[in-house]
Design an enzyme around this catalytic site. Structure first.
Site, PDB file in Angstrom:
ATOM      1  N   SER A 121       0.756  -1.299   0.047  1.00 30.35           N
ATOM      2  CA  SER A 121       0.070  -0.209   0.148  1.00 30.35           C
ATOM      3  C   SER A 121       0.778   1.274  -0.203  1.00 30.35           C
ATOM      4  CB  SER A 121      -0.830   0.185   1.210  1.00 30.35           C
ATOM      5  OG  SER A 121      -1.736   1.172   1.293  1.00 30.35           O
ATOM      6  N   LYS A 126       2.611  -3.798   6.940  1.00 30.05           N
ATOM      7  CA  LYS A 126       2.869  -3.877   5.535  1.00 30.05           C
ATOM      8  C   LYS A 126       4.396  -3.801   5.325  1.00 30.05           C
ATOM      9  CE  LYS A 126      -1.816  -3.003   4.050  1.00 30.05           C
ATOM     10  NZ  LYS A 126      -2.006  -4.330   3.181  1.00 30.05           N
TER      11      LYS A 126
END
Length: 225
Positions: free
Chosen positions: A115, A140
């Site tokens: 992301s 992430k």
């Protein structure tokens, strides 16, 4: 044919990737998808995918699922979502388990969908957005770092804000970490599939946005396949 293993195909970008990989008749790839919930198995099998079941947060369970597959050339993961009862997130721990097993399996390429806001692209997001998503983006980022350090040939794709609408065809990749905007999930899937056979994308980290849906109208360099 290439043997592709896809994690995160129950919905969202992962489901769109599965559709694209299997759209040819007959399919040009052997696709195996990892599911935790059997609810989605019928639809994916109807598309032409082989389904194996397992929880990526359970390393032994994941290894048993992968053992049923045989040879794997490419791994694609779009895993994310809510934390487990133990507070673990597939964004980090699930992907790390998958990366480790990909190393053991001698996988040729690993594509991670992350992301914008992760890693050095943190500068692309407004403070109020980071206040909301910061914890998830850190998870992430850990997965990204684990992949880079793994020794695998990798491609990391960081989409912007996601919408579930038809593809526009205006989506692009850029190595500029300051760019942010909106992108449709179907367009992300198209970019992922283009990376599968592109050696130019090896060992690269990209932001993925729709050139017509930037948060700020700025000039930037796009990646050419």
């Amino acid at each position: 044919m290439q043997n592709i293993f896809l994690a995160g195909s129950s919905r969202g970008v992962g489901r769109e990737v599965a559709k694209l990989l299997l759209e040819n008749e007959p399919p040009s790839v052997n696709l195996t998808v990892l599911l935790r919930n059997p609810t989605y198995a019928v639809e994916l099998e109807a598309l032409g995918a082989k389904v194996v079941f397992g929880d990526a947060l359970n390393a032994a369970e994941l290894e048993a699922a992968i053992a049923k597959v045989g040879d794997i050339d490419i791994v694609i993961t779009t895993m994310g979502g809510l934390p487990s009862d133990r507070g673990e997130r597939a964004d980090c721990e699930g992907n790390k388990n998958l990366i480790d097993l990909a190393v053991k399996a001698g996988v040729q390429k690993f594509i991670l969908v992350s992301s914008i806001g992760s890693g050095n692209s943190v500068v692309a997001l407004a403070p109020q957005v980071l206040a909301t998503l910061g914890a998830i983006l850190k998870e992430k980022e850990k997965a990204e770092q684990h992949l880079v350090a793994s020794g695998l040939t990798y491609t990391i794709i960081r989409p912007g804000g996601l919408k579930s609408e038809p593809a526009t065809g205006n989506a692009v990749l850029t190595e500029d970490p300051t760019i942010s905007g909106i992108i449709h999930r179907a367009d992300v899937a198209k970019l992922v599939c283009k990376c599968v056979n592109s050696e130019k994308t090896n060992h690269k980290v990209f932001s993925a946005i729709d050139r017509n849906m930037l948060f700020k109208p700025v000039e930037f360099e796009t990646f050419n396949f």
